[in-house]
Design a protein around this motif. Structure first.
Motif, PDB file in Angstrom:
ATOM      1  N   THR A   4      13.628  -6.296   3.878  1.00 54.50           N
ATOM      2  CA  THR A   4      12.891  -5.616   2.808  1.00 54.50           C
ATOM      3  C   THR A   4      12.008  -6.595   2.064  1.00 54.50           C
ATOM      4  O   THR A   4      10.857  -6.295   1.726  1.00 54.50           O
ATOM      5  N   GLY A   5      12.529  -7.803   1.823  1.00 54.26           N
ATOM      6  CA  GLY A   5      11.733  -8.806   1.113  1.00 54.26           C
ATOM      7  C   GLY A   5      10.464  -9.162   1.838  1.00 54.26           C
ATOM      8  O   GLY A   5       9.387  -9.263   1.235  1.00 54.26           O
ATOM      9  N   VAL A  11       3.161  -6.121   1.648  1.00 61.67           N
ATOM     10  CA  VAL A  11       2.508  -5.101   0.825  1.00 61.67           C
ATOM     11  C   VAL A  11       1.542  -5.735  -0.170  1.00 61.67           C
ATOM     12  O   VAL A  11       0.470  -5.183  -0.459  1.00 61.67           O
ATOM     13  N   ASN A  12       1.883  -6.893  -0.676  1.00 63.66           N
ATOM     14  CA  ASN A  12       1.053  -7.550  -1.688  1.00 63.66           C
ATOM     15  C   ASN A  12      -0.331  -7.929  -1.168  1.00 63.66           C
ATOM     16  O   ASN A  12      -1.238  -8.188  -1.960  1.00 63.66           O
ATOM     17  N   ALA A  18       0.362   0.553  -6.595  1.00 61.79           N
ATOM     18  CA  ALA A  18       1.608   1.171  -7.031  1.00 61.79           C
ATOM     19  C   ALA A  18       2.788   0.212  -6.887  1.00 61.79           C
ATOM     20  O   ALA A  18       2.806  -0.664  -6.022  1.00 61.79           O
ATOM     21  N   ASP A  19       3.769   0.355  -7.770  1.00 64.84           N
ATOM     22  CA  ASP A  19       5.031  -0.352  -7.612  1.00 64.84           C
ATOM     23  C   ASP A  19       5.853   0.370  -6.548  1.00 64.84           C
ATOM     24  O   ASP A  19       5.966   1.593  -6.569  1.00 64.84           O
ATOM     25  N   ILE A  20       6.407  -0.395  -5.644  1.00 63.13           N
ATOM     26  CA  ILE A  20       7.151   0.207  -4.541  1.00 63.13           C
ATOM     27  C   ILE A  20       8.643   0.123  -4.841  1.00 63.13           C
ATOM     28  O   ILE A  20       9.196  -0.951  -5.074  1.00 63.13           O
ATOM     29  N   GLN A  21       9.283   1.263  -4.848  1.00 59.32           N
ATOM     30  CA  GLN A  21      10.695   1.341  -5.195  1.00 59.32           C
ATOM     31  C   GLN A  21      11.583   0.868  -4.054  1.00 59.32           C
ATOM     32  O   GLN A  21      12.537   0.133  -4.252  1.00 59.32           O
ATOM     33  N   ASP A 105       0.022 -11.768   9.254  1.00 59.32           N
ATOM     34  CA  ASP A 105       0.898 -12.633   8.470  1.00 59.32           C
ATOM     35  C   ASP A 105       1.056 -14.003   9.120  1.00 59.32           C
ATOM     36  O   ASP A 105       0.493 -14.282  10.190  1.00 59.32           O
ATOM     37  N   GLY A 106       1.841 -14.864   8.476  1.00 54.85           N
ATOM     38  CA  GLY A 106       1.980 -16.234   8.949  1.00 54.85           C
ATOM     39  C   GLY A 106       2.702 -16.363  10.265  1.00 54.85           C
ATOM     40  O   GLY A 106       2.597 -17.396  10.942  1.00 54.85           O
TER      41      GLY A 106
END
Length: 369
Positions: A4-5, A11-12, A18-21, A105-106
């Motif tokens: 999840t992290g 997402v950033n 929006a804040d993602i719950q 991504d990296g």
């Protein structure tokens, strides 16, 4: 599977305010990893985040250019006609902060983000004629709205995707290598594939190439690629990554492959695989309410051939992947791709027995329009 992290870090990089719950795995696709991102504001926009399988889609930039071109075209058509809501009826891509519609991504993974359409649902197995009819309308309308895009404007993101000659060559290469010593155990399936091989060359025959126009099509019209609303009415065609040039019969055939089968695509008990002909009639009716506006006579005549080709092609692809060690499609257990191939060959047998009746239904419904 991503943590999840890690997902929230990805997402950033998108223009998502929006804040993602929370996020959770979503859907039943064979190729990409998909996650639903839920907004902390219950009335706010939710999102889908997808990790694109770049071992299959080798040029992600071209793929996303196709998707952005098609979604923009569809939204413009709906606005021009004034007959719908482009935000609900067309997928909306969310750009990354650099303006592109993907992020790398990296670790070399490619990601894209889309709006999640609430109050919609999909079906892996069609349950009613209404659902089939609405699916036909959705894909027919999709093709009709794209019918004014000239062939050659889309990138070929998977070269020869529905070229059965190429697929058979891949199978022959896999058989010759037999890297996992599985060929001996699939002799019966290979015999069936070889028996049908010549008949399946229809779309590569010079006579058909001369008269069948290439059009921008979906190329992956499984029924679960249509979102229905809570009233089982078609709302949106999704999974647009394979949208490129092809023959309309490919889309028609793949849709019928997943609609008419009374069992799952990977049904282990072949006796459970039967044809639901009322669903075929319903889908054909819905499809031709839109597709009759642009189809040529040659295209109408080819639709029944597509119905036979697509389960055959899927059987070839599943069997090839099984022989190669299951490197393309996601599998849930040992022998999953072989089980899929057997189910598709059984479906092909039943469809072949009904092919003349199905083409007659197509012709009748075309005349009704």
């Amino acid at each position: 599977m991503q943590s999840t992290g890690n997902i929230l870090e990805v997402v950033n990089y998108f223009k998502c305010s929006a804040d993602i719950q929370s996020c959770r795995s979503y859907g039943s696709g064979h190729i990409n990893d998909t996650y639903r991102l839920i907004n902390t504001d219950a009335d706010g926009q939710d999102y889908l985040l997808q990790r694109i399988n770049h071992s299959i889609f080798g040029n992600v930039e071209e793929l996303m250019q196709n998707m952005s071109k098609v979604t923009a075209h569809l939204k413009c058509k709906i606005i021009e006609r004034g007959d719908g809501d482009p935000l609900k009826e067309v997928m909306t891509l969310v750009p990354a902060k650099d303006g592109r519609f993907f992020y790398k991504d990296g670790d070399g993974n490619y990601w894209r983000m889309l709006y999640f359409l609430k109050n919609t649902k999909t079906y892996d197995i069609v349950e009613t004629p209404k659902q089939a009819f609405e699916g036909g309308k959705a894909f027919g309308r999709f093709q009709e709205m794209l019918s004014d895009i000239p062939a050659g404007e889309m990138f070929e993101v998977i070269p020869g995707f529905h070229n059965i000659q190429k697929r058979l060559q891949h199978l022959q290469t896999a058989v010759a290598a037999d890297a996992f010593s599985r060929v001996k155990s699939v002799a019966a399936e290979l015999d069936v594939i070889n028996d049908y091989a010549e008949a399946m060359q229809y779309f590569q025959a010079p006579a058909q190439v001369a008269v069948l126009p290439k059009r921008v099509i979906h190329n992956d019209t499984k029924f679960n690629n249509v979102l229905l609303n809570n009233n089982d009415e078609a709302q949106c065609v999704i999974d647009l990554e394979t949208v490129m040039d092809g023959y309309v019969a490919y889309d028609f055939g793949d849709a019928i492959r997943t609609i008419i089968n009374t069992s799952a695509e990977d049904e282990a008990d072949l006796n459970k695989i039967q044809l639901n002909m009322p669903l075929f009639v319903a889908y054909t009716k819905g499809y031709l309410t839109w597709a009759a506006k642009f189809l040529t006579v040659a295209e109408v005549d080819s639709l029944g051939k597509g119905v036979l080709l697509l389960p055959y092609m899927q059987a070839v692809r599943f069997l090839t992947d099984h022989i190669n060690g299951d490197v393309y499609f996601k599998t849930k257990f040992a022998g999953h791709n072989l089980q899929r191939a057997k189910a598709q060959l059984q479906l092909l047998k039943l469809l072949d027995e009904c092919s003349a009746a199905m083409q007659e239904i197509i012709t009748q419904e075309m005349n009704n329009n």
